[in-house]
Design a protein around this motif. Structure first.
Motif, PDB file in Angstrom:
ATOM      1  N   ASN A  81       3.735   2.837   0.570  1.00 46.34           N
ATOM      2  CA  ASN A  81       5.191   2.812   0.687  1.00 46.34           C
ATOM      3  C   ASN A  81       5.733   1.511   1.279  1.00 46.34           C
ATOM      4  OD1 ASN A  81       5.414   5.258  -0.497  1.00 46.34           O
ATOM      5  ND2 ASN A  81       5.467   6.409   1.428  1.00 46.34           N
ATOM      6  N   GLN A  82       4.818   0.668   1.752  1.00 40.26           N
ATOM      7  CA  GLN A  82       5.275  -0.658   2.188  1.00 40.26           C
ATOM      8  C   GLN A  82       5.809  -1.444   0.994  1.00 40.26           C
ATOM      9  OE1 GLN A  82       1.942  -2.473   4.113  1.00 40.26           O
ATOM     10  NE2 GLN A  82       1.984  -1.063   5.830  1.00 40.26           N
ATOM     11  N   LEU A  83       5.310  -1.114  -0.183  1.00 37.82           N
ATOM     12  CA  LEU A  83       5.846  -1.742  -1.392  1.00 37.82           C
ATOM     13  C   LEU A  83       7.166  -1.065  -1.726  1.00 37.82           C
ATOM     14  CD1 LEU A  83       2.627  -1.892  -3.597  1.00 37.82           C
ATOM     15  CD2 LEU A  83       3.747  -3.786  -2.436  1.00 37.82           C
ATOM     16  N   ALA A  84       8.033  -1.800  -2.375  1.00 39.30           N
ATOM     17  CA  ALA A  84       9.339  -1.233  -2.734  1.00 39.30           C
ATOM     18  C   ALA A  84       9.137   0.048  -3.533  1.00 39.30           C
ATOM     19  CB  ALA A  84      10.111  -2.250  -3.568  1.00 39.30           C
ATOM     20  N   PRO A  85       9.928   1.080  -3.238  1.00 40.71           N
ATOM     21  CA  PRO A  85       9.789   2.347  -3.964  1.00 40.71           C
ATOM     22  C   PRO A  85       9.918   2.151  -5.467  1.00 40.71           C
ATOM     23  CG  PRO A  85      11.427   2.533  -2.211  1.00 40.71           C
ATOM     24  CD  PRO A  85      10.999   1.101  -2.243  1.00 40.71           C
ATOM     25  N   SER A  86      10.688   1.111  -5.844  1.00 36.82           N
ATOM     26  CA  SER A  86      10.865   0.860  -7.281  1.00 36.82           C
ATOM     27  C   SER A  86       9.571   0.353  -7.911  1.00 36.82           C
ATOM     28  CB  SER A  86      11.967  -0.174  -7.482  1.00 36.82           C
ATOM     29  OG  SER A  86      11.629  -1.338  -6.758  1.00 36.82           O
ATOM     30  N   ASP A  87       8.683  -0.138  -7.097  1.00 37.06           N
ATOM     31  CA  ASP A  87       7.457  -0.725  -7.634  1.00 37.06           C
ATOM     32  C   ASP A  87       6.350   0.315  -7.738  1.00 37.06           C
ATOM     33  OD1 ASP A  87       5.997  -2.656  -8.776  1.00 37.06           O
ATOM     34  OD2 ASP A  87       6.167  -4.093  -7.120  1.00 37.06           O
ATOM     35  N   LYS A  88       6.655   1.391  -8.449  1.00 39.58           N
ATOM     36  CA  LYS A  88       5.706   2.506  -8.602  1.00 39.58           C
ATOM     37  C   LYS A  88       4.375   2.037  -9.187  1.00 39.58           C
ATOM     38  CE  LYS A  88       5.733   6.804  -7.499  1.00 39.58           C
ATOM     39  NZ  LYS A  88       5.339   6.496  -6.218  1.00 39.58           N
ATOM     40  N   LEU A  89       4.490   1.108 -10.141  1.00 34.34           N
ATOM     41  CA  LEU A  89       3.299   0.636 -10.842  1.00 34.34           C
ATOM     42  C   LEU A  89       2.315   0.007  -9.869  1.00 34.34           C
ATOM     43  CD1 LEU A  89       3.309   1.057 -13.883  1.00 34.34           C
ATOM     44  CD2 LEU A  89       3.468  -1.429 -14.132  1.00 34.34           C
ATOM     45  N   LYS A  90       2.850  -0.875  -9.020  1.00 33.51           N
ATOM     46  CA  LYS A  90       2.006  -1.559  -8.029  1.00 33.51           C
ATOM     47  C   LYS A  90       1.440  -0.551  -7.035  1.00 33.51           C
ATOM     48  CE  LYS A  90       2.042  -6.313  -7.929  1.00 33.51           C
ATOM     49  NZ  LYS A  90       3.265  -6.804  -8.609  1.00 33.51           N
ATOM     50  N   GLN A  91       2.265   0.406  -6.639  1.00 31.13           N
ATOM     51  CA  GLN A  91       1.809   1.434  -5.700  1.00 31.13           C
ATOM     52  C   GLN A  91       0.621   2.195  -6.277  1.00 31.13           C
ATOM     53  OE1 GLN A  91       4.703   4.117  -4.200  1.00 31.13           O
ATOM     54  NE2 GLN A  91       6.002   2.547  -3.330  1.00 31.13           N
ATOM     55  N   ASN A  92       0.747   2.536  -7.551  1.00 32.20           N
ATOM     56  CA  ASN A  92      -0.341   3.278  -8.194  1.00 32.20           C
ATOM     57  C   ASN A  92      -1.596   2.432  -8.338  1.00 32.20           C
ATOM     58  OD1 ASN A  92       1.086   5.642  -8.330  1.00 32.20           O
ATOM     59  ND2 ASN A  92       1.905   5.233 -10.376  1.00 32.20           N
ATOM     60  N   GLU A  93      -1.397   1.141  -8.636  1.00 32.92           N
ATOM     61  CA  GLU A  93      -2.560   0.244  -8.727  1.00 32.92           C
ATOM     62  C   GLU A  93      -3.297   0.188  -7.401  1.00 32.92           C
ATOM     63  OE1 GLU A  93      -1.386  -3.678  -9.981  1.00 32.92           O
ATOM     64  OE2 GLU A  93      -0.748  -2.904 -11.940  1.00 32.92           O
ATOM     65  N   LEU A  94      -2.507   0.122  -6.346  1.00 36.25           N
ATOM     66  CA  LEU A  94      -3.069   0.061  -4.998  1.00 36.25           C
ATOM     67  C   LEU A  94      -3.904   1.312  -4.704  1.00 36.25           C
ATOM     68  CD1 LEU A  94      -2.442  -2.251  -3.021  1.00 36.25           C
ATOM     69  CD2 LEU A  94      -0.768  -0.776  -1.916  1.00 36.25           C
ATOM     70  N   MET A  95      -3.361   2.446  -5.137  1.00 35.77           N
ATOM     71  CA  MET A  95      -4.046   3.727  -4.912  1.00 35.77           C
ATOM     72  C   MET A  95      -5.369   3.781  -5.683  1.00 35.77           C
ATOM     73  SD  MET A  95      -2.549   7.544  -5.590  1.00 35.77           S
ATOM     74  CE  MET A  95      -1.978   7.173  -7.244  1.00 35.77           C
ATOM     75  N   ARG A  96      -5.322   3.394  -6.937  1.00 30.31           N
ATOM     76  CA  ARG A  96      -6.558   3.405  -7.732  1.00 30.31           C
ATOM     77  C   ARG A  96      -7.592   2.482  -7.121  1.00 30.31           C
ATOM     78  NH1 ARG A  96      -4.761   3.428 -14.121  1.00 30.31           N
ATOM     79  NH2 ARG A  96      -2.880   4.653 -13.815  1.00 30.31           N
ATOM     80  N   ALA A  97      -7.134   1.299  -6.708  1.00 28.04           N
ATOM     81  CA  ALA A  97      -8.069   0.313  -6.131  1.00 28.04           C
ATOM     82  C   ALA A  97      -8.718   0.866  -4.865  1.00 28.04           C
ATOM     83  CB  ALA A  97      -7.326  -0.985  -5.834  1.00 28.04           C
ATOM     84  N   ALA A  98      -7.938   1.635  -4.096  1.00 28.16           N
ATOM     85  CA  ALA A  98      -8.483   2.190  -2.851  1.00 28.16           C
ATOM     86  C   ALA A  98      -9.610   3.173  -3.154  1.00 28.16           C
ATOM     87  CB  ALA A  98      -7.377   2.884  -2.066  1.00 28.16           C
ATOM     88  N   TYR A  99      -9.422   3.969  -4.202  1.00 29.98           N
ATOM     89  CA  TYR A  99     -10.479   4.919  -4.571  1.00 29.98           C
ATOM     90  C   TYR A  99     -11.700   4.192  -5.130  1.00 29.98           C
ATOM     91  CZ  TYR A  99      -7.890   9.027  -3.316  1.00 29.98           C
ATOM     92  OH  TYR A  99      -7.261   9.990  -2.580  1.00 29.98           O
ATOM     93  N   GLU A 100     -11.426   3.173  -5.929  1.00 27.60           N
ATOM     94  CA  GLU A 100     -12.530   2.429  -6.517  1.00 27.60           C
ATOM     95  C   GLU A 100     -13.356   1.731  -5.438  1.00 27.60           C
ATOM     96  OE1 GLU A 100     -11.339  -0.422  -9.481  1.00 27.60           O
ATOM     97  OE2 GLU A 100     -13.248  -0.076 -10.528  1.00 27.60           O
ATOM     98  N   LYS A 101     -12.635   1.239  -4.440  1.00 29.47           N
ATOM     99  CA  LYS A 101     -13.305   0.530  -3.342  1.00 29.47           C
ATOM    100  C   LYS A 101     -14.313   1.449  -2.643  1.00 29.47           C
ATOM    101  CE  LYS A 101     -12.174  -2.666   0.324  1.00 29.47           C
ATOM    102  NZ  LYS A 101     -11.106  -3.359   1.023  1.00 29.47           N
ATOM    103  N   MET A 102     -13.886   2.656  -2.352  1.00 27.43           N
ATOM    104  CA  MET A 102     -14.801   3.572  -1.676  1.00 27.43           C
ATOM    105  C   MET A 102     -15.949   3.975  -2.595  1.00 27.43           C
ATOM    106  SD  MET A 102     -15.946   4.909   0.949  1.00 27.43           S
ATOM    107  CE  MET A 102     -15.090   5.359   2.444  1.00 27.43           C
ATOM    108  N   HIS A 103     -15.654   4.123  -3.863  1.00 27.24           N
ATOM    109  CA  HIS A 103     -16.747   4.486  -4.772  1.00 27.24           C
ATOM    110  C   HIS A 103     -17.813   3.400  -4.811  1.00 27.24           C
ATOM    111  CE1 HIS A 103     -18.684   4.989  -8.851  1.00 27.24           C
ATOM    112  NE2 HIS A 103     -19.003   6.069  -8.178  1.00 27.24           N
ATOM    113  N   LYS A 104     -17.352   2.151  -4.862  1.00 23.01           N
ATOM    114  CA  LYS A 104     -18.318   1.039  -4.878  1.00 23.01           C
ATOM    115  C   LYS A 104     -19.118   1.022  -3.583  1.00 23.01           C
ATOM    116  CE  LYS A 104     -16.439  -2.157  -8.234  1.00 23.01           C
ATOM    117  NZ  LYS A 104     -15.312  -3.072  -8.454  1.00 23.01           N
ATOM    118  N   ALA A 105     -18.441   1.305  -2.488  1.00 20.68           N
ATOM    119  CA  ALA A 105     -19.126   1.324  -1.188  1.00 20.68           C
ATOM    120  C   ALA A 105     -20.208   2.399  -1.180  1.00 20.68           C
ATOM    121  CB  ALA A 105     -18.112   1.551  -0.067  1.00 20.68           C
TER     122      ALA A 105
END
Ligand code: GAL
Length: 397
Positions: free
Chosen positions: A158-182
């Motif tokens: 939510n630090q990203l502008a609410p209008s930037d849903k796309l970026k927010q979702n990218e951030l979320m996916r990346a967070a999951y991917e990061k843990m999976h790689k770990a």
């Protein structure tokens, strides 16, 4: 196919030392994970002692032998990080390695919980910025399953502008991917369970970030309204689920709250039709014979755990009555008729819709809940369904 490719890609990203280990590991969650999780019953109060007792009870109740092998500690085990950033357990869990040894000694596997955010849902320490450190810690304890709950990460998004849903979702996916790689990097196989309540049509991308299962909904609770709403909302998601990657409509409430016998059966049967993870969440020290018989019913478990891994589709709906079916690996078909309605004795001749289910007139039927073979069946089979009850059949040629 795509997930197999991604698995190979991930393998090449590993160092030689843990590559061999990961390569030799059998694929995870080829059937929906089965076990027990602490949240629905204990919530924030769960302790080491409760988990040990749960391990004992899973054996004495017959649940382990019925297939419930994951014993999952949910939120509130976490303590503080030390100066090196290493996370410690809190007082409720004095020695996680010893607990894991105990659980493994009982022929069970141990699961744990964290969040990609800096805080978990219950306000405990999350994994943000410490993903590899935490994954290594879990591996050193002998953890077999990680539930990774978005929670604290939402404020980060939510630090990203609410209008930037796309970026927010990218951030979320990346967070999951990061843990999976770990996790992959540790070389220890761990089922990776995404919990982000179905945001951003998670079923479309979860396998790509290593998810073995992903919650498709917000939290369940032990009321028939909530359970049936969640179950019915799963219509249309079947194509996203399969061996190694499962839709997860949340943990079971069988045996919790004031659910009746019919409601418990409808819940269990629906989750089995949905090829859902079967994570019981009840008070194992107060198991009644009725609840035990529902949770350990071999025929309903066989439907859930069927090797084909094909989740059910809804083939008929009229008012409170729905029919769902799924094909099974030996050519059989599982068919469920649900009465989600309030009528006390719902009785009428609804067609079983055998053709739509992939079966036909004259197939033989086994009634899962009564345990009776019904012999040859056709669309006119007459049955009555009390309020919130269901008919669950295994049909064979
Ligand atoms: C929720 C999650 C629950 C439970 C809880 C713990 O977000 O959906 O299943 O894990 O957090 O705080």
């Amino acid at each position: 196919m795509r997930s197999a490719l991604l698995y190979l890609v991930a393998l090449f990203a590993l160092t030689p030392s843990n590559l061999a280990q990961a390569q030799s590991a059998a694929p995870l969650a080829t059937t929906p994970p089965m076990g027990w999780n602490s949240w629905n019953w204990f919530a924030t109060t769960v302790t080491d002692k409760d988990i040990r007792q749960a391990a004992d009870l899973m054996i004495s109740s017959g649940m382990r032998d019925a297939g419930y092998v994951y014993l999952n500690i949910d939120d509130t085990w976490e303590g503080q990080r030390d100066a090196q950033g290493v996370l410690h357990t809190n007082d409720k869990f004095p020695d996680m390695k010893a607990l894991a040894d105990y659980v493994h000694g009982k022929g069970l596997k141990l699961g744990i919980y964290s969040s990609p955010g800096n805080k978990t849902c219950a306000g405990f320490e999350g994994s943000l910025g410490h993903e590899q450190q935490d994954a290594d810690l879990y591996a050193s304890w002998g953890i077999d399953y990680l539930k990774y709950d978005l929670c604290g990460f939402r404020s980060y998004m939510n630090q990203l502008a609410p209008s930037d849903k796309l970026k927010q979702n990218e951030l979320m996916r990346a967070a999951y991917e990061k843990m999976h790689k770990a996790i992959l990097k540790t070389g220890r196989p761990m089922v990776f369970s995404l919990c982000q309540y179905g945001f951003d049509s998670v079923w479309q991308w979860a396998p790509e970030v290593g998810g073995n299962s992903w919650r498709t909904t917000g939290d369940i609770n032990p009321t028939f309204d909530r359970i049936s709403l969640i179950g019915r909302e799963q219509a249309g998601l079947a194509k996203f689920s399969g061996p190694g990657h499962w839709n997860d409509p949340d943990m079971l409430e069988v045996g919790n709250g004031k659910l009746t016998q019919d409601e418990n059966r409808t819940h269990m049967g629906m989750w089995a039709m949905l090829a859902s993870p079967l994570l019981a969440g009840n008070n194992l020290s107060k198991l009644t014979p009725e609840v035990t018989s529902i949770l350990t019913n071999r025929d309903v478990i066989a439907i859930d755990q069927d090797a084909l891994g094909k989740q059910a589709d809804r083939i008929y709906a009229e008012g409170p009555v729905e029919i769902w079916s799924r094909p099974l690996s030996n050519g059989d078909v599982a068919l469920a008729v649900f009465n989600f309605g309030e009528d006390e004795t719902f009785l009428r001749g609804i067609s079983l819709h055998l053709d739509q289910a992939g079966a036909a007139h004259g197939w033989k039927a086994h009634d899962v809940w009564s345990g009776r073979n019904l012999g040859k069946i056709d669309n006119d089979y007459k049955f009555s369904l009390p309020r919130h009850a269901s008919l669950l059949l295994r049909l064979s040629r």
